[in-house]
Structure formats: C-alpha cells, structure tokens
Design a protein around this motif. Structure first.
Motif, short mmCIF file in Angstrom:
data_model
loop_
_atom_site.label_atom_id
_atom_site.label_comp_id
_atom_site.label_asym_id
_atom_site.label_seq_id
_atom_site.Cartn_x
_atom_site.Cartn_y
_atom_site.Cartn_z
N THR A 68 -13.81 -8.29 16.11
CA THR A 68 -14.49 -8.30 17.10
C THR A 68 -15.42 -7.30 17.12
O THR A 68 -16.50 -7.23 17.76
CB THR A 68 -13.83 -8.06 18.58
N SER A 88 -5.40 -3.60 23.82
CA SER A 88 -5.17 -5.04 23.97
C SER A 88 -6.65 -5.93 24.12
O SER A 88 -7.25 -5.36 24.99
CB SER A 88 -4.37 -5.37 25.23
N GLU A 89 -6.78 -6.77 23.23
CA GLU A 89 -8.14 -7.61 23.39
C GLU A 89 -7.76 -8.84 24.47
O GLU A 89 -8.51 -9.40 25.04
CB GLU A 89 -8.68 -8.04 21.99
N TYR A 90 -6.56 -9.13 24.25
CA TYR A 90 -5.89 -10.49 25.32
C TYR A 90 -6.20 -9.93 26.67
O TYR A 90 -5.50 -8.85 26.95
CB TYR A 90 -4.78 -10.85 24.86
N ARG A 143 -6.29 -6.47 31.80
CA ARG A 143 -6.07 -6.25 30.41
C ARG A 143 -4.92 -5.19 30.42
O ARG A 143 -4.92 -4.19 31.01
CB ARG A 143 -7.33 -5.34 30.07
N CYS A 188 -13.00 -15.10 16.14
CA CYS A 188 -11.77 -14.21 15.79
C CYS A 188 -10.69 -14.97 15.49
O CYS A 188 -10.68 -16.29 15.76
CB CYS A 188 -11.52 -13.62 17.34
N ASP A 201 -13.83 -8.03 24.51
CA ASP A 201 -15.08 -7.50 23.98
C ASP A 201 -16.07 -8.60 23.58
O ASP A 201 -17.36 -8.26 23.19
CB ASP A 201 -14.50 -6.88 22.52
N ARG A 216 -3.79 -7.01 19.54
CA ARG A 216 -4.93 -6.96 19.50
C ARG A 216 -5.61 -7.95 18.43
O ARG A 216 -4.91 -8.03 17.50
CB ARG A 216 -5.58 -5.28 18.99
N CYS A 259 -10.95 -15.23 20.85
CA CYS A 259 -11.54 -13.94 21.19
C CYS A 259 -10.88 -13.17 22.31
O CYS A 259 -10.53 -13.87 23.07
CB CYS A 259 -13.09 -13.56 21.00
N GLY A 260 -10.98 -11.84 22.51
CA GLY A 260 -10.82 -11.13 23.78
C GLY A 260 -11.84 -10.75 24.61
O GLY A 260 -12.89 -11.30 24.45
N SER A 265 -8.34 -16.24 26.23
CA SER A 265 -8.26 -15.16 27.06
C SER A 265 -9.01 -15.56 28.27
O SER A 265 -10.01 -16.54 28.13
CB SER A 265 -9.03 -13.86 26.60
#
Length: 787
Positions: A556, A771-773, A766, A544, A480, A552, A477-478, A452
């Motif tokens: 996280t 979505s974390e990506y 976002r 992650c 968060d 997602r 990870c995204g 990300s």
C-alpha cells in the motif's frame, strides 16, 4: 428517514456505552482550571475555549488577579491586565472586569460556564504582592521555600470591610453583553468563590473561622439563585493533611451561604481517594455538595502522565464527584503542544505527589519545572474522562450544568420536563445526545472476507429487503488505498443489521462515501443518495495482495493520489437496483465550492450528505478544508430540487459551530418530526458525524479518534448545534459477550424506520492501528420506550 419505496425515484448523491441513565441532572461533569485565560488575547481565548468545548468540559475556573509585572503570564504578555484594585484598596480599575465580561460572553456562547475566584490568597505577599498586601503590611516571602512565613492573618482580621466592597464592586459591574450585573448572569456563571485557597498554609484563628461564611453571605446577596457559591479550596488553612481538615470542611458545609466544598489536592491517587471519602463523610447530611476542583497528574513521560490522570479521574468517577484538572495552558507557550493546547511533560520524577514539603515544613518543592509540570495532560486521558463524566452517575444533582429549559437543551432527542431531559428510546445522557446502542450480532453489516468496505447507507424497499450502498476497496486493498481503489457497491439483507451480501457494483472506482438522502415517510416520491467521484477515472490504482481479516496487507505504500477535485455526484432511479444504470449529475464542484486558495487542488473530498425538508428541496452538510493541515469544518448547502444537481448551492457562512482543531467529517443528515408538550410539531434536522476534532488521523500523535457526535438544527439548517460529548465511541459490545475496542470508527449512518425512528447505526471500522482491513458494522439501537 428510511422509507418503504413504492414506485419511488432514488437519487444517489455520492461523495465518490450503555447505561441506565435516560437523562436528567444526576450525572457528573468535568471542568478545567485556566486561571488567567480571560486576560489573554482573543485568539488564545478562542483556541482554548473551542478546545474546552470540544473536550466536553463544562466549567472553566479563573482568578481575578494582576497579570502585570511579577504576575506576568508568558503566554499573554501582549495583554497584561491589572487587578481590579491595582494600586490602592478601594480604588477600582475596571479593565479586568471588561475582559472578564468579554470572556464570559465567549464562554457562554459555547455552552461553557465559568467559576470566578474574586481574589487569590497567594497575591498576599507570596507569589505576588497586591494592594491588600501593602495596606495590611503582610510579610513578603519566597513562597517556594518559605511559604509558612507569609502570615496573612491581618488581612483576614482587619480587611473584611474592604474585601466586602471588592465583592460588591465586581458582582454589581454591569455587563455590556447582557445588560445586567455580572452576578446575575446565570447562563455564564457556574459559581463564585471569595478567594482561591483562602487561608492557604496559614493558621485560622477562632476570630477568623467565620471569614469564609461571612464573605460567602455577601456573595450570595449579589448572585442569581442559580449560581453557586464554592469555597475555592479555602477555609482549611494549615490543617490540610491533618484530621482537623474534615472538621473544617464540616464547618464550611454548615454555612447556609456555601453550596459546594471545593477540594484541592496534588497528592497520589490513593491519597486523593481517601480525601474524597473523608470530605464526603464530613459533609454528609448538610446538603452541601463536593467537587475535586484542583488536582494534578504527572509521570516520567506523557504516557505515564496520561495513565496517572486516568487513574485519578476514575477515582473521582467512582466517588461520583466532578473533577477539574489543573490546568490548561495556551499552546503558544515555549514547548510542544497537543491539540488542546495542553503540553506533554518533559521527563519528570516517578508518578507521585506533584509537590512535596521542604524539610523545614515551611514551603513546597516542585517535582517538575515550569514547562514540564504535569498539569498539562495528553488528550488520551483528558478527553475520555470528560466524555465519560457526562454519562456516569453523580452522588449529587447538578441542574446548574445539565438542567434544561426547552427541548433544544435535550437535542430534540427527548423532552425537557421539570428541568430535566427525558430522552427518547434511542438516546441517553443529560442532553440526550448519546446513542443507546444494543449488543450487535457477531455476523452483522457488510464483512466481505477479501474486500474492505468503509461504511454503508441503507434503505428498505417495499418488499422488506434492505439495500446497503457501501464503499468497497478493490484489488484486495485496505483503507489506505481508498482514494484510488474505492467503488460503490450495493449489498442486500433481510435484516436491518445484516449480514449483507454483495449484489452488484453501482459505480466503478473511483467512487466513495455513498449517502442516501431520505424524503421522510412512506408516501414520498423520491429518495436520494450522495457520493464522491473524480471527474475522470484516476490514472492508476493500487494492486494489493489479498488478505484475511485483521491482518495488514502489502504494497500500500505505492498508493496513487491524484491532485484533482473529488466532486459530489447525484444519481436518480425508481428502485435501489436502478441506481447502477442511472446517469450521474454533478452536484458539488469541489474546485469551486472549496475555494480556499491553499486548496485549489481540492484533494479534500466534500463529504456531502442531505435530507429533504419540503417540496423536494433539500438541506445538507458538506465539509470544506479550513487549514493547511486539511482539517475540515462542515458547512450547510441547500438545493431547491434535490433531484437536480444544478440547484445545489453552498452556504459558506453557515457551519457547525465551535468544532475545534480538526473539526468533523462524514456527516449523515436526516429529519424527524418533533412534537412538543403543547402538541406543536416541527421538523428538526439532525446529523451524526465522525468527531475528528480531537485527533485527526493524518497528524495525531495518539491516532484517530473513534467517536461520533450528534448535531441538530431547528431553523432549517441556518444554524447548527453540536453536542458537547460523543454519541458513540470505539467500543462495540457483541451479543455473545465479546467486547471489542476498535482503533477507528467513522462513516456513521443512522438507519431509520418508515416513521423516522432510529433502529440501527452503521459505521466503517478499523480493528487496530496496523490493520488495513476495514469493514462495515451495523449495530442495533434501542427502540423500547420502557428502557
């Protein structure tokens, strides 16, 4: 400005809608009713006015009436206000005018104009009884059930001379703030109307059919020519709902002293649409304009209410008519409030008329109780409607709202010509504050398949290569995990919009929010980049599972958030490639700058960005935590030597004004040379910010706000002006025809060419709430002067 680097020094400071309207007055606007707001205490007024401005609402409507006794307002009981004629007609008490004067000053300082109804028809023995009811012996009834028994004819027939004296007393009252009669205060007043809903639910005799025109002529004689006379929904009487209402509307429109017919309706969207059509047809050719001045929306819950609001607001938009919703309620009323102080409704009947007639036809039955009445609408509907109104065509010209007098009224993104803004190629809208974005290539920006990223600041070197400094979030990870896993990377592209390819890690985690500081022009000696870091590396980071775009990621929930200052650091180098080897300097000590005792742990990052203004000195914006919810307000900082972190000094007293609720974040600051019509040139500071004032991601019931706003300073950063509406939103048009609406669009950066022209906008996006990506988009901006 973006520049071509020719042996330059790079300073890296890290805070580790399209339309054909180019400007002008023929766009719509939106307003709000808050009939007693001037009578409330200062803190309530400030909250309400800041939120009105934040929403992009241009007009607020008030009535002059008593808020004492039977007219008491629960939200403002500590400041009861008597009517201007509290006991006896012709004996004046100016307390209400003093409060109105203060309110007009507060509103005009925020770019909001006011409509004043000089009296309320429903004070004539209906919902309250004033001095006119007593003098003219009007029947007092319970208007919730017996409204038609309240016959006010004697007032309209025999009270004209008294009422004319009231008009004159109010409009000739001398303002303490501008040292002129209230009626002459063109910068504060949008319109004046004789009465709210004159003749409401009463018969209009032939003898009284000229009352509205007669009173309007008196008002016009005491008004500045730029202030309008509106009808306040009056002059229709008991003919509401019958074909004769259109005849009445035409008669009013033919009065030479009436400028605007004000339509009031609480019926269904389809019925409101029919009314607008009927009124517009009736007044066609008279030169009189039309607004939907009062209307309401309700539903079985807040979502249904917001949907109904949007339907009706869209109907007004499709007719090209401005609309003013009823109403804004202060947030201290005994029910839950949203950020606007507008309350979501309790369960209410199915969407439909807000009120219906009693079986005998004499009164009205409310479809909701006092605190669930669906006139309080969620920000999800109110805010976008107000924003869109400023950027959509209108059937009428509204120079009173959008007219300009100088280039500052056009945000220095255009020029004021003959009272209208003519925007530069990158901008549109009545104040040249909305970006004219072009369709983006599907492959653009920095979109790493397994990493990300969150926004990028771009500079071009002398070979023509574009270098993006971006926040990248490690370990699959995204967003968060940004506060532990973010690092600053450099990516490159041969095209300004990309796609950009990873080149190297510039600053290891934790490092975030890179901002290039430009010095302007291609012959400069420095360029700077800002970003955020902890003084020491974090104690841990999130690991992650790797993920694919738009899905997602896991794990996280265990993210680590160290309660240590997120300082802003500075790096300098000769080339973009040299930043990775440069030594860092401390520029902003968050523990000291963000000195609010509530935030001594300084978990609020300072978000700094700046531009060089002259001789190597810089002016920038940084954010300071202002409230116990970590809502933030941008403030100015300056440095005598942009390349020396020791010279960076905060200015706590200078902030971007009137940013309500959660304020704004993620500033990007740049300069442009603005040349006026007389060929005088001056340097203007501009900024683009993530507009977080409407909904803050941490606590908003409806999620993050995806928009960004433009701000400018024409005095070297000592004062800033914030646009009344957004420069962009979460909608992205792609060149293959796809249209995507993203949940969050933040971290804005302008990409400018070597002479300061905007050519692209980059953001962190976002895709949706789950979505974390996240990835970095670069979208081109129009550069064609002929568009």
């Amino acid at each position: 400005m973006m520049l071509l680097l020719k042996g330059s020094v790079i300073l890296l400071l890290v805070a580790s809608y399209t339309t054909s309207i180019s400007g002008g007055t023929q766009t719509r606007w939106a307003g709000i009713n808050s009939y007693y707001l001037y009578s409330c205490n200062n803190s309530i007024q400030v909250e309400a006015l800041n939120n009105i401005r934040a929403a992009g609402l241009k007009v607020v409507r008030v009535f002059l009436l008593s808020t004492e006794g039977e007219g008491s307002i629960p939200a403002c009981q500590d400041t009861p206000t008597p009517d201007v004629e509290p006991i006896t007609v012709g004996e004046y008490n100016d307390t209400i005018l003093e409060r109105l004067d203060d309110f007009l000053a507060a509103a005009s300082a925020r770019g909001i104009k006011v409509t004043i109804a000089l009296h309320d028809r429903w004070s004539l023995g209906c919902f309250r009884s004033d001095a006119y009811q007593k003098k003219y012996n009007l029947p007092v009834v319970n208007c919730k059930t017996d409204q038609r028994d309240n016959n006010p004819t004697n007032f309209y027939t025999n009270g004209r001379k008294d009422f004319m004296a009231r008009i004159e007393h109010i409009l000739t009252y001398k303002s303490r703030h501008v040292n002129m009669p209230l009626g002459m205060w063109k910068d504060a007043l949008f319109s004046v109307e004789p009465e709210n809903e004159a003749f409401g639910d009463a018969n209009i005799s032939e003898e009284n059919s000229d009352w509205m025109c007669n009173m309007s002529s008196v008002i016009r004689g005491k008004l500045a020519k730029e202030v309008l006379v509106t009808t306040g929904g009056g002059g229709i009487g008991r003919d509401v709902g019958t074909p004769k209402q259109f005849v009445r509307a035409k008669q009013l429109a033919e009065c030479p002293y009436i400028d605007v017919i004000s339509l009031h309706s609480y019926y269904t969207p389809d019925e409101i649409s029919n009314l607008i059509t009927g009124y517009a047809t009736a007044i066609q050719g008279t030169g009189t304009r039309l607004i939907l001045q009062e209307w309401g929306a309700k539903g079985v819950n807040s979502t249904a209410q917001a949907e109904l609001f949007t339907i009706t607001a869209d109907i007004a938009a499709n007719h090209g008519v401005p609309q003013m919703h009823w109403e804004l309620q202060p947030s201290n009323l005994p029910h839950k409030s949203t950020q606007f102080g507008i309350s979501p409704p309790s369960p209410a009947p199915s969407p439909g008329p807000q009120r219906v007639r009693t079986p005998d036809g004499k009164g009205w039955i409310s479809q909701c109780d006092d605190h669930s009445c669906p006139t309080e609408v969620w920000v999800t509907a109110l805010y976008p409607a107000a924003q869109n109104a400023a950027l959509q065509p209108s059937k009428d010209n509204w120079p009173e709202i959008w007219g300009c007098e100088r280039d500052a009224d056009c945000s220095y993104n255009g020029h004021c010509m003959d009272g209208e803004c003519v925007c530069g190629p990158a901008w549109y809208g009545p104040t040249c504050a909305a970006l004219r974005l072009l369709p983006a290539p599907k492959e653009n920006g920095y979109q790493h398949e397994n990493m990300s990223s969150w926004g990028g600041s771009i500079v071009q070197d002398q070979s023509g290569t574009y270098h993006m400094f971006a926040s990248q979030i490690t370990e699959g990870c995204g967003l968060d995990a940004w506060s532990t896993n973010s690092e600053i990377i450099r990516a490159t592209s041969d095209s300004p919009v990309g796609p950009y390819q990873f080149a190297e890690v510039v600053v290891n985690r934790f490092a975030h929010e890179p901002n290039v500081i430009f010095t302007g022009g291609s012959n400069v000696s420095k360029v700077m980049l800002l970003g955020t870091m902890y003084p020491t590396p974090p104690q841990g980071f999130v690991n992650c599972t790797k993920h694919t775009k738009y899905t997602r990621i896991a794990n996280t929930s265990t993210k680590i958030r160290d309660p240590v200052p997120k300082n802003t650091y500075l790096w300098t180098a000769d080339t973009p490639e040299g930043i990775a080897k440069a030594e860092r300097q401390l520029a902003i000590d968050a523990k000291i700058w963000d000195s609010d005792p509530l935030h001594n742990d300084a978990i609020c990052d300072t978000n700094a960005a700046a531009a060089v203004v002259n001789d190597g000195s810089i002016v920038g914006l940084w954010r300071k935590c202002e409230t116990d919810h970590l809502h933030t307000v941008p403030h100015t900082f300056k440095a005598s030597d942009g390349g020396n972190g020791v010279t960076y000094k905060p200015n706590i007293s200078v902030n971007v004004p009137y940013i309500a609720h959660a304020a704004a974040e993620d500033p990007m600051v740049y300069t442009q040379i603005h040349t006026t019509g007389d060929n005088t040139s001056t340097t203007i500071l501009h900024a683009i910010l993530h507009d977080e004032q409407i909904t803050r991601c941490a606590d908003a019931p409806v999620g993050c706000w995806p928009g960004g706003r433009h701000a400018f300073s024409d005095d070297g950063g000592n004062t800033w002006n914030y646009s009344p509406f957004d420069a962009y939103n979460g909608t992205v048009q792609y060149d293959n025809g796809d249209l995507e609406i993203y949940y969050l669009r933040a971290r804005p950066h302008m990409l400018l060419d070597s002479i300061g022209n905007i050519i692209a906008l980059s953001n962190g996006l976002r895709p949706h709430k789950d979505s974390e990506y996240v990835f970095t988009l670069v979208q081109p901006v129009n550069t064609d002067k002929n568009v």
